[in-house]
Structure formats: C-alpha cells, structure tokens
Design a protein around this motif. Structure first.
Motif, PDB file in Angstrom:
ATOM      1  N   UNK A 197       0.848  -1.195   0.000  1.00  0.00           N
ATOM      2  CA  UNK A 197       0.000   0.000   0.000  1.00  0.00           C
ATOM      3  C   UNK A 197       0.882   1.243   0.000  1.00  0.00           C
ATOM      4  N   UNK A 198       1.960   1.238   0.782  1.00  0.00           N
ATOM      5  CA  UNK A 198       2.903   2.350   0.790  1.00  0.00           C
ATOM      6  C   UNK A 198       3.547   2.529  -0.577  1.00  0.00           C
ATOM      7  N   UNK A 199       3.921   1.398  -1.189  1.00  0.00           N
ATOM      8  CA  UNK A 199       4.515   1.482  -2.533  1.00  0.00           C
ATOM      9  C   UNK A 199       3.500   2.069  -3.516  1.00  0.00           C
ATOM     10  N   UNK A 200       2.240   1.638  -3.379  1.00  0.00           N
ATOM     11  CA  UNK A 200       1.195   2.155  -4.254  1.00  0.00           C
ATOM     12  C   UNK A 200       0.988   3.648  -4.111  1.00  0.00           C
ATOM     13  N   UNK A 201       1.292   4.175  -2.934  1.00  0.00           N
ATOM     14  CA  UNK A 201       1.179   5.619  -2.712  1.00  0.00           C
ATOM     15  C   UNK A 201       2.386   6.380  -3.260  1.00  0.00           C
ATOM     16  N   UNK A 202       3.370   5.624  -3.793  1.00  0.00           N
ATOM     17  CA  UNK A 202       4.526   6.267  -4.383  1.00  0.00           C
ATOM     18  C   UNK A 202       5.705   6.443  -3.455  1.00  0.00           C
ATOM     19  N   UNK A 205      11.311   5.494  -1.610  1.00  0.00           N
ATOM     20  CA  UNK A 205      12.608   6.111  -1.328  1.00  0.00           C
ATOM     21  C   UNK A 205      13.710   5.080  -1.156  1.00  0.00           C
ATOM     22  N   UNK A 206      13.411   3.989  -0.459  1.00  0.00           N
ATOM     23  CA  UNK A 206      14.433   2.976  -0.171  1.00  0.00           C
ATOM     24  C   UNK A 206      14.913   2.245  -1.418  1.00  0.00           C
ATOM     25  N   UNK A 207      14.114   2.329  -2.500  1.00  0.00           N
ATOM     26  CA  UNK A 207      14.465   1.576  -3.702  1.00  0.00           C
ATOM     27  C   UNK A 207      15.178   2.437  -4.746  1.00  0.00           C
ATOM     28  N   UNK A 275      11.164  -2.567   3.443  1.00  0.00           N
ATOM     29  CA  UNK A 275      11.906  -1.429   2.901  1.00  0.00           C
ATOM     30  C   UNK A 275      10.968  -0.361   2.334  1.00  0.00           C
ATOM     31  N   UNK A 276       9.737  -0.752   2.020  1.00  0.00           N
ATOM     32  CA  UNK A 276       8.780   0.252   1.553  1.00  0.00           C
ATOM     33  C   UNK A 276       8.378   1.189   2.686  1.00  0.00           C
ATOM     34  N   UNK A 277       8.308   0.651   3.899  1.00  0.00           N
ATOM     35  CA  UNK A 277       7.857   1.441   5.045  1.00  0.00           C
ATOM     36  C   UNK A 277       9.026   2.078   5.791  1.00  0.00           C
ATOM     37  N   UNK A 278      10.160   1.360   5.861  1.00  0.00           N
ATOM     38  CA  UNK A 278      11.314   1.815   6.636  1.00  0.00           C
ATOM     39  C   UNK A 278      12.520   2.054   5.729  1.00  0.00           C
ATOM     40  N   UNK A 279      13.267   3.105   6.011  1.00  0.00           N
ATOM     41  CA  UNK A 279      14.550   3.282   5.334  1.00  0.00           C
ATOM     42  C   UNK A 279      15.550   2.321   5.963  1.00  0.00           C
TER      43      UNK A 279
END
Length: 423
Positions: A197-202, A205-207, A275-279
C-alpha cells in the motif's frame, strides 16, 4: 511420537507354539500437505523479524540485501534437495545423525547430534517462544513495558504445551502445525499488504539507488549468510520424520521443493514491504523487526547476532559433514539404492561453500567461532564417558539406564527396531 507394533508374518518352527514376533515401528501418518506445513511452519517464525537487520547490517544496501535473500533461498533449497536424496536413501529418522553415522561412524554423528541438541534447536525454539509470548502479553501491558520474567514464564508454558502435544499424538501435532502455519502466513500477509500500500502511494525512497554503499567483501557476504541460515532454518526437520511420512520417496522432495519455494517468495516480498515502510537506517534501529525482544533471549551475550553467527558457524560445520558424507557414500557405495539421485557435483560444491563460510567466519568472527568449537569439543568427554567407556561400574550403568527409562516413560518414546542392518 506415537508408536505402533508391526506384526511380521513368519512361519513358526515345528513342534513349538506359534508366536508372531512384534517390532516397534513409527506409524506413517504425515501426508504431503502436513509435510509442507511442518517445514513452512518451522521455517517461518522469528527469523523474518530478525534476519533482515542481520543481512542489512553486513551488506549495507537494500539491493544487495534482497540479492542475499534470494541467494540464501536458492542455497538452502539446494541443500534441502541433497537432504531429499539422503532422506530417501537412508530412511531411518534422525536427519544429520543418521547420514553422518552411515558415512563416518558414531563419533562424528554424535558430535552432530550434540550440536543440534545443545545449540541449534534450543536457540530457534527459545526465540520463537519469546516472540509469541511477547505478542500474547502486549495487549495486557499496553501502557507499560512487559516484565521480562513474564515473557519468559509464558514462553516456557508455550514450549511445555507444544512438547506435550508432540509427545502424545503426531496427528495433534501436525494439526496444530497447520493452524500455526496459517496464522504466521496471515500475519506476514498483513505486513506485505501494508508495505505494498505504501509502494502504491509512491513511497519508494528505499528503492532508489539500491546498490549504493554495498559491501561485497567475502567476509560480509559470509556473515550475512548466517542471518539467512537463521531465517531459513528448519528445512531439514522433515527428514527427521521420514519414518512417519507417507510415501517418502515421492512426498519428501515434493514437500521440500514446495515449502522452500513458498518461504523464499514470502521472505523476498516481506523484505520489499519492510523497505517500503522503513529506510535502511530506520530498519537497523527499529523495534518493528523485533530485535529488542529477542535480545532478552540471552542477555549475557549482549547482542542476539552474536548467538545467530555462532549458531550459523555450527550449522555450516554440520552441513559440511553431511555433504562430505554424501559424496563419500556415492564413491564408496555406488550401488546403494537411491530413489532420488542428484549430480555428484552438487553436494561437492556445497561442501566447498560451507567450508569456505566456516573459514571466513574464523577470520572475521573468532569469538563466535571459538564458542561453537567449544560446544563441539565438550562432546568428546561426554562421548568417551557415555559411549566408549564400556566397563562402567554397575552403579554408573544403573544410573544411566534408570535415567534413560525415566525419560522414555516421561516423553513416551522408544527406539524403533530395524531388520538388523546398520542405518
């Protein structure tokens, strides 16, 4: 584990009362689904909440961390396939003990059993039970810190409950395992969904520039393997249940391949969600991956990764012995019936990899290595006293026999009987 007495049909000797000898055997009750559940249920646990930190800490980047997860999955799958050959060739339960015994004799097998019982198994069980206890107690202590003694007490109760279930009935144990496995997968699915869901919101950063700062040093790669061992640990346990697995020649390799594929995919996707949620910096310092829970496991070590790396060194040493024994048996006993036969180069390569990891660990982490080697060396006097010393005083023999009988009655276990061949 539940036992049955198998009736063997034999022709009675003339002029004697007809008697039918009985032999103690394990019942074959574990099917393919239950076998997969056993492996997946054992593997997926505390490791996925700890190992991401261990791997990231050593390789230093998101991209190389994900690569190492894939490498660890492939490596452990290849190891598991070799175990499938060994498990269907040497059908006696016992896992590494039975395989090393067949190849090299009783003392190396005793050392493997010693390491498994004193180091590898207790660490995984203790960590999983502490995590479970923490999750149970957290709602009760919502506004304050959970007392460490409370976590340990609940963890001990959980372990005793599971031991009781496993002791009294294999079917109960496998049904509980199926339920626990489903619960773990549901929990991981929730983590994965939130991450995507975080990735879907754009929020990706971690990637960005995922390979920046990667540490490709051989020692760092080797140490990150140990966190992978910790996370994937458990794939060999179905081989301990070969005598109870229905149609093991077919179901053992199928169960291994299916379960390892499931675990590898779940772990990769879960790490992407993390990694989507945390750096990377947040992950290394976040309690979301359950590091501070697990530090309570052995406070005297100060760092849970000290224990993981020591266990990883011991496990790599055992794998080296097992795969070396596999190569040895292929050369010395080529006519041994092998329902599954892998290319000889595979266990040979795995021996080299495991020995290399051990050597790098001795160089990079001497204290962890000394600890694991110390545990191995303690097995020598124990072996001499308990096994090699044949002319023990009667008082010593009585104590050992009475202790064995007490444990057999308490845990409801007994040695299975074979046809006389050494397995």
């Amino acid at each position: 584990m539940e036992l049955e007495k198998e009736i063997l049909s034999v022709s009675p000797p003339p002029s004697h009362t007809s008697q039918v000898p009985q032999r103690v055997r394990l019942k074959k009750r574990i099917n393919l689904l239950q076998g997969v559940s056993v492996i997946v249920g054992i593997i997926i646990g505390a490791g996925i909440f700890v190992s991401p930190v261990g791997i990231l800490r050593n390789v230093k980047s998101v991209g190389l961390s994900l690569v190492m997860w894939l490498v660890c999955g492939v490596f452990n799958t290849l190891c598991a396939l070799c175990y499938a050959e060994l498990g269907t060739t040497i059908s006696a339960s016992g896992g590494e003990y039975a395989y090393v015994m067949k190849a090299f004799g009783d003392f190396p097998a005793f050392v493997c059993l010693w390491i498994n019982c004193l180091l590898i198994c207790p660490v995984g069980l203790a960590a999983s039970s502490l995590i479970f206890a923490t999750y149970i107690l957290q709602p009760i202590f919502d506004s304050c810190e959970i007392p460490p003694i409370g976590i340990r007490l609940v963890a001990a109760i959980i372990i005793m409950l599971l031991i009781t279930v496993n002791t009294f009935n294999v079917n109960w144990a496998t049904r509980v395992q199926v339920i626990i496995t489903g619960s773990k997968l549901i929990a991981l699915a929730m983590i994965i969904i939130i991450g995507f869901v975080w990735i879907g919101k754009g929020d990706v950063t971690s990637f960005s520039n995922m390979m920046d700062g990667s540490d490709f040093a051989a020692g760092s790669i080797a140490l990150s393997f140990y966190s992978g061992f910790w996370a994937f640990g458990g794939w060999s346990y179905l081989n301990f249940l070969t005598d109870e697995l229905i149609d093991p020649h077919k179901n053992l390799p199928r169960a291994i391949l299916i379960s390892m594929s499931i675990v590898t995919v779940v772990y990769l996707v879960a790490n992407v969600a993390y990694f989507a949620v945390l750096t990377p910096v947040e992950m290394l310092h976040s309690s979301a991956v359950a590091v501070l829970v697990l530090t309570l496991l052995l406070q005297c070590f100060g760092d849970i990764f000290f224990l993981i790396e020591m266990e990883g060194f011991a496990f790599a040493a055992i794998l080296s012995s097992v795969f070396a024994g596999q190569v040895y048996l292929r050369v010395k006993q080529p006519d041994l019936v092998r329902p599954i036969k892998l290319p000889l180069v595979l266990p040979t390569i795995l021996v080299v990899i495991c020995l290399s990891i051990c050597a790098l660990t001795v160089y990079q982490k001497p204290w962890e290595s000394v600890g694991a080697i110390g545990v191995m060396m303690v097995s020598l006097p124990v072996y001499i006293f308990a096994v090699k010393w044949k002319n023990k005083p009667k008082s010593v023999v009585d104590i050992l026999e009475n202790t064995t009988k007490l444990l057999q009655k308490l845990l409801m276990v007994v040695m299975t009987e074979s046809d006389g061949e050494v397995k």
